[in-house]
Scaffold this motif. Structure first.
Motif, PDB file in Angstrom:
ATOM      1  N   TRP A 121     135.222  85.782 -44.520  1.00 34.04           N
ATOM      2  CA  TRP A 121     136.653  85.618 -44.270  1.00 34.04           C
ATOM      3  C   TRP A 121     137.276  84.752 -45.373  1.00 34.04           C
ATOM      4  CZ3 TRP A 121     138.055  88.912 -40.704  1.00 34.04           C
ATOM      5  CH2 TRP A 121     137.187  89.233 -39.664  1.00 34.04           C
ATOM      6  N   PRO A 122     137.535  85.319 -46.549  1.00 39.61           N
ATOM      7  CA  PRO A 122     138.068  84.500 -47.644  1.00 39.61           C
ATOM      8  C   PRO A 122     139.454  83.914 -47.377  1.00 39.61           C
ATOM      9  CG  PRO A 122     138.023  86.830 -48.245  1.00 39.61           C
ATOM     10  CD  PRO A 122     137.329  86.705 -46.933  1.00 39.61           C
ATOM     11  N   ARG A 123     140.220  84.525 -46.488  1.00 37.13           N
ATOM     12  CA  ARG A 123     141.573  84.024 -46.201  1.00 37.13           C
ATOM     13  C   ARG A 123     141.637  83.115 -44.981  1.00 37.13           C
ATOM     14  NH1 ARG A 123     145.662  89.079 -47.012  1.00 37.13           N
ATOM     15  NH2 ARG A 123     144.467  90.082 -48.636  1.00 37.13           N
ATOM     16  N   PHE A 124     140.491  82.757 -44.430  1.00 36.97           N
ATOM     17  CA  PHE A 124     140.504  81.933 -43.220  1.00 36.97           C
ATOM     18  C   PHE A 124     141.129  80.578 -43.507  1.00 36.97           C
ATOM     19  CE2 PHE A 124     138.532  78.611 -40.613  1.00 36.97           C
ATOM     20  CZ  PHE A 124     138.986  79.020 -39.375  1.00 36.97           C
ATOM     21  N   ASN A 125     142.094  80.223 -42.666  1.00 37.60           N
ATOM     22  CA  ASN A 125     142.741  78.919 -42.731  1.00 37.60           C
ATOM     23  C   ASN A 125     142.987  78.500 -41.287  1.00 37.60           C
ATOM     24  OD1 ASN A 125     144.439  76.713 -42.922  1.00 37.60           O
ATOM     25  ND2 ASN A 125     145.701  77.596 -44.534  1.00 37.60           N
ATOM     26  N   LEU A 126     142.306  77.466 -40.848  1.00 32.49           N
ATOM     27  CA  LEU A 126     142.377  77.047 -39.447  1.00 32.49           C
ATOM     28  C   LEU A 126     143.799  76.727 -39.013  1.00 32.49           C
ATOM     29  CD1 LEU A 126     140.757  76.452 -36.885  1.00 32.49           C
ATOM     30  CD2 LEU A 126     140.516  74.110 -37.683  1.00 32.49           C
ATOM     31  N   SER A 127     144.577  76.102 -39.881  1.00 30.87           N
ATOM     32  CA  SER A 127     145.928  75.687 -39.486  1.00 30.87           C
ATOM     33  C   SER A 127     146.881  76.864 -39.302  1.00 30.87           C
ATOM     34  CB  SER A 127     146.514  74.707 -40.508  1.00 30.87           C
ATOM     35  OG  SER A 127     146.644  75.333 -41.762  1.00 30.87           O
ATOM     36  N   THR A 128     146.610  78.003 -39.946  1.00 33.72           N
ATOM     37  CA  THR A 128     147.497  79.169 -39.801  1.00 33.72           C
ATOM     38  C   THR A 128     146.918  80.238 -38.883  1.00 33.72           C
ATOM     39  OG1 THR A 128     146.568  80.250 -41.767  1.00 33.72           O
ATOM     40  CG2 THR A 128     148.500  78.822 -42.092  1.00 33.72           C
ATOM     41  N   LEU A 129     145.755  79.993 -38.289  1.00 37.55           N
ATOM     42  CA  LEU A 129     145.111  80.989 -37.427  1.00 37.55           C
ATOM     43  C   LEU A 129     146.017  81.506 -36.304  1.00 37.55           C
ATOM     44  CD1 LEU A 129     142.420  82.522 -36.980  1.00 37.55           C
ATOM     45  CD2 LEU A 129     141.775  80.692 -35.417  1.00 37.55           C
ATOM     46  N   PRO A 130     146.780  80.665 -35.597  1.00 36.44           N
ATOM     47  CA  PRO A 130     147.601  81.174 -34.490  1.00 36.44           C
ATOM     48  C   PRO A 130     148.864  81.923 -34.915  1.00 36.44           C
ATOM     49  CG  PRO A 130     147.304  78.777 -34.332  1.00 36.44           C
ATOM     50  CD  PRO A 130     146.792  79.208 -35.651  1.00 36.44           C
ATOM     51  N   TYR A 131     149.213  81.883 -36.208  1.00 38.88           N
ATOM     52  CA  TYR A 131     150.511  82.406 -36.651  1.00 38.88           C
ATOM     53  C   TYR A 131     150.415  83.812 -37.227  1.00 38.88           C
ATOM     54  CZ  TYR A 131     152.030  77.647 -35.973  1.00 38.88           C
ATOM     55  OH  TYR A 131     152.316  76.433 -35.403  1.00 38.88           O
ATOM     56  N   VAL A 132     151.422  84.637 -36.899  1.00 42.44           N
ATOM     57  CA  VAL A 132     151.510  85.991 -37.432  1.00 42.44           C
ATOM     58  C   VAL A 132     151.846  85.888 -38.917  1.00 42.44           C
ATOM     59  CG1 VAL A 132     152.693  88.211 -37.273  1.00 42.44           C
ATOM     60  CG2 VAL A 132     152.358  86.834 -35.202  1.00 42.44           C
TER      61      VAL A 132
END
Length: 197
Positions: A121-132
């Protein structure tokens, strides 16, 4: 100049204008379709990451969560137990077999490190996970998790969906699941399948 030449010139100019207008309208609709496809691919990727997080949460806690804060805290600091299972079979005096299992805990591993590797998951970012992704103002995915009754048994169910579809043909009232806003899971079935699959 004759009337024929005047009509030829006028119709030539009109034909050029119409062909330019036709080209522009076709090209802009193709570009819009490509933009929508690219945005939906990014949203699907985000939904897959959320699904991985929820499945991990279920494996550790025995249920899904509809609380973004709990899910994010779990991904950030949650741990999986590494276990080794050894099965022993003992033949009894009268010919039957008896089996027992030993489970040893070998250690733990971080959820973030084991599920959300950069290679996967190269684009994984915990802070933006819930956002569309790509939606302004920032909008969280709608998340629902609860127990439902199936054949007299209470089972875990989850549904996560995009509340603001990018594609104008996606409508909650559509009779086709593939035309509804992007989502995985269901409020009425035990599934984690996405409607894009």
């Amino acid at each position: 100049m004759t009337k024929t030449k005047i009509f030829t010139i006028v119709f030539g100019i009109v034909a050029l204008c119409l062909s330019f207008f036709l080209y522009y309208s076709i090209n802009s609709s193709i570009e819009e379709s490509q933009r929508i496809a690219k945005m939906e691919a990014r949203i699907i990727e985000q939904l897959k990451m959320i699904r991985e997080a929820e499945l991990s949460y279920l494996a550790v806690n025995g249920r899904y969560t509809s609380d973004w804060d709990k899910l994010l805290a779990f991904v950030d600091s949650g741990r999986f137990y590494l276990t080794e299972k050894t099965e022993y079979v003992i033949t009894l005096d009268y010919g039957a077999d008896s089996t027992y299992v030993e489970i040893d805990t070998l250690g733990t591993v971080s959820v973030k490190d084991s599920i959300f590797k950069k290679s996967t998951w190269p684009r994984f970012n915990l802070s933006t996970l819930p956002y569309v992704p790509g939606v302004e103002p920032p909008t969280k995915f709608d998340i629902w998790a609860d127990k439902i009754e199936k054949s007299g048994v209470s089972v875990n169910a989850i549904e996560v969906k995009n509340p603001k579809p990018i594609n104008p043909i996606r409508d909650e009232e559509s009779e086709y699941n593939t035309r509804k806003p992007l989502r995985f899971g269901s409020k009425t079935s035990v599934t984690t399948a996405g409607n894009w699959e």
